[in-house]
Design a protein around this motif. Structure first.
Motif, short mmCIF file in Angstrom:
data_model
loop_
_atom_site.label_atom_id
_atom_site.label_comp_id
_atom_site.label_asym_id
_atom_site.label_seq_id
_atom_site.Cartn_x
_atom_site.Cartn_y
_atom_site.Cartn_z
N PRO A 1 1.02 -1.11 -0.10
CA PRO A 1 0.33 -0.02 0.22
C PRO A 1 1.16 1.39 -0.25
CG PRO A 1 0.69 -1.09 2.28
CD PRO A 1 0.60 -1.87 1.67
N MET A 2 0.25 2.44 -0.70
CA MET A 2 1.21 3.64 -0.35
C MET A 2 1.31 4.08 0.95
SD MET A 2 0.02 6.87 -1.98
CE MET A 2 -0.68 6.42 -4.13
N PRO A 3 0.82 4.13 1.62
CA PRO A 3 1.49 4.84 2.70
C PRO A 3 1.78 4.06 3.78
CG PRO A 3 -2.09 4.69 3.06
CD PRO A 3 -0.86 3.73 2.06
N PRO A 4 2.78 3.98 4.64
CA PRO A 4 3.69 2.99 4.98
C PRO A 4 3.13 2.60 6.32
CG PRO A 4 4.20 6.06 6.40
CD PRO A 4 3.05 5.71 4.85
N GLY A 5 3.64 1.19 6.36
CA GLY A 5 3.10 0.23 7.58
C GLY A 5 3.08 0.32 8.52
N ARG A 6 4.93 0.95 8.27
CA ARG A 6 4.94 1.46 10.26
C ARG A 6 4.22 2.78 10.73
NH1 ARG A 6 10.88 -1.22 11.11
NH2 ARG A 6 9.82 -0.30 13.15
N HIS B 1 8.57 6.22 5.77
CA HIS B 1 9.35 7.20 5.02
C HIS B 1 9.89 7.57 4.92
CE1 HIS B 1 4.82 8.83 3.21
NE2 HIS B 1 4.71 7.74 2.91
N VAL B 2 11.13 7.83 3.86
CA VAL B 2 13.35 8.42 4.55
C VAL B 2 12.88 9.14 3.66
CG1 VAL B 2 15.45 7.94 4.58
CG2 VAL B 2 14.05 6.08 4.85
N LEU C 1 7.32 16.24 5.23
CA LEU C 1 6.45 15.34 6.52
C LEU C 1 5.23 15.96 6.23
CD1 LEU C 1 9.88 16.56 8.45
CD2 LEU C 1 9.02 14.32 8.06
N VAL C 2 4.55 17.30 5.82
CA VAL C 2 3.35 17.41 6.32
C VAL C 2 2.46 16.26 4.99
CG1 VAL C 2 2.22 19.09 5.97
CG2 VAL C 2 3.70 19.96 6.87
N ILE C 3 2.76 15.65 3.50
CA ILE C 3 2.21 15.29 2.81
C ILE C 3 2.08 13.70 4.18
CG2 ILE C 3 2.76 14.20 0.75
CD1 ILE C 3 3.54 17.45 -0.26
N SER C 4 3.57 13.48 3.69
CA SER C 4 3.36 12.32 4.83
C SER C 4 2.10 12.51 5.75
CB SER C 4 4.82 12.17 5.52
OG SER C 4 4.51 11.25 6.67
N TYR C 5 2.41 12.63 7.28
CA TYR C 5 1.41 12.79 7.68
C TYR C 5 -0.35 12.96 7.46
CZ TYR C 5 -2.28 14.69 10.88
OH TYR C 5 -2.83 14.99 11.87
N LYS C 6 -0.29 14.26 6.52
CA LYS C 6 -1.75 14.35 6.50
C LYS C 6 -2.48 13.53 5.28
CE LYS C 6 -5.36 17.33 5.58
NZ LYS C 6 -6.22 17.80 7.13
N LEU D 1 -1.26 10.85 4.33
CA LEU D 1 -0.41 9.24 4.48
C LEU D 1 -0.17 9.08 5.59
CD1 LEU D 1 2.00 9.48 1.49
CD2 LEU D 1 -0.10 7.82 1.34
N GLY D 2 -0.99 9.31 6.94
CA GLY D 2 -0.73 9.14 7.66
C GLY D 2 -0.27 8.57 9.04
N THR D 3 1.42 9.27 8.15
CA THR D 3 2.16 9.11 9.81
C THR D 3 1.95 9.86 11.06
OG1 THR D 3 3.46 10.94 9.13
CG2 THR D 3 4.83 8.79 8.59
N ARG D 4 2.83 9.24 11.68
CA ARG D 4 2.27 9.36 13.63
C ARG D 4 3.45 9.95 13.75
NH1 ARG D 4 -1.35 11.78 14.09
NH2 ARG D 4 -1.41 11.57 16.31
N GLU D 5 4.53 9.30 13.81
CA GLU D 5 6.04 10.02 14.93
C GLU D 5 7.47 9.75 13.58
OE1 GLU D 5 6.57 7.21 17.68
OE2 GLU D 5 5.25 5.93 16.73
#
Length: 191
Positions: A25-30, A56-57, A73-78, A80-84
């Motif tokens: 899937p596109m969102p990072p699993g962890r 995401h790296v 980072l904002v795209i990663s969160y907004k 694709l759901g990263t939380r840390e």
């Protein structure tokens, strides 16, 4: 065709022959992201235990919190759901070896690759240069712990970054492979 191009294309052919990651899937699993340096000695997948699809790296010179890094980072969160998030700089970074003034002067002299020795940076003086480099903040580093803390604070204070995302600050030691926490940075990045 260059040797490097041939090597890359051959490696890709071999990789594609056994490729089995097409359904990730596109969102990072962890659900986390790392901002780190582009230095070739750093392998975030190895030092952070990542597999394809885990995180995401985001990489740039110095692992700095530039506008583009924060955008990512904002795209990663907004979206694709990263939380840390982690900000990871490293020892023996090339960004510690010059200043904005040095870089501007080198580029003014020539656009060819410069060299460095015990006396500092030297330009080849081959071909034309350009003064535009004097107007760029190259985000050089004087002190690793301070730069990690500055970057965590820059991210934390950005109005597009939600306050509930923890941002951790670390330095990767290129001599032993260990991540060393920068407590001031992690404290500044608390959710």
């Amino acid at each position: 065709m260059s040797n490097v191009l041939n090597e890359v294309l051959l490696a890709n052919r071999e990789y594609a022959n056994s490729f089995d990651k097409g359904d990730l899937p596109m969102p990072p699993g962890r659900r986390f992201a790392i901002l780190t340096c582009m230095d070739a000695r750093l392998d975030p997948a190895k030092y952070a235990g990542l597999s394809e699809g885990d995180a995401h790296v985001i990489r740039n010179a110095g692992g700095r919190a530039s506008d583009d890094a924060i955008r990512s980072l904002v795209i990663s969160y907004k979206l694709l759901g990263t939380r840390e998030w982690f900000v990871i700089h490293h020892t023996d970074c090339g960004m510690e070896t010059f200043t904005n003034e040095i870089m501007g002067d080198l580029l003014s002299s020539s656009l060819k690759t410069a060299s460095v020795d015990a006396d500092g940076w030297h330009d080849s003086c081959e071909g034309p240069g350009c003064t535009d480099g004097k107007y760029i903040n190259w985000l050089t580093i004087k002190d690793q712990a301070q730069s990690v803390t500055e970057d965590v604070m820059r991210i934390r204070n950005n109005p597009l970054v939600p306050s509930d995302i923890p941002i951790y600050g670390y330095i990767y030691d290129v001599k032993n492979g260990k991540l060393i926490e920068v407590p001031e940075a992690t404290a500044a990045g608390r959710a």
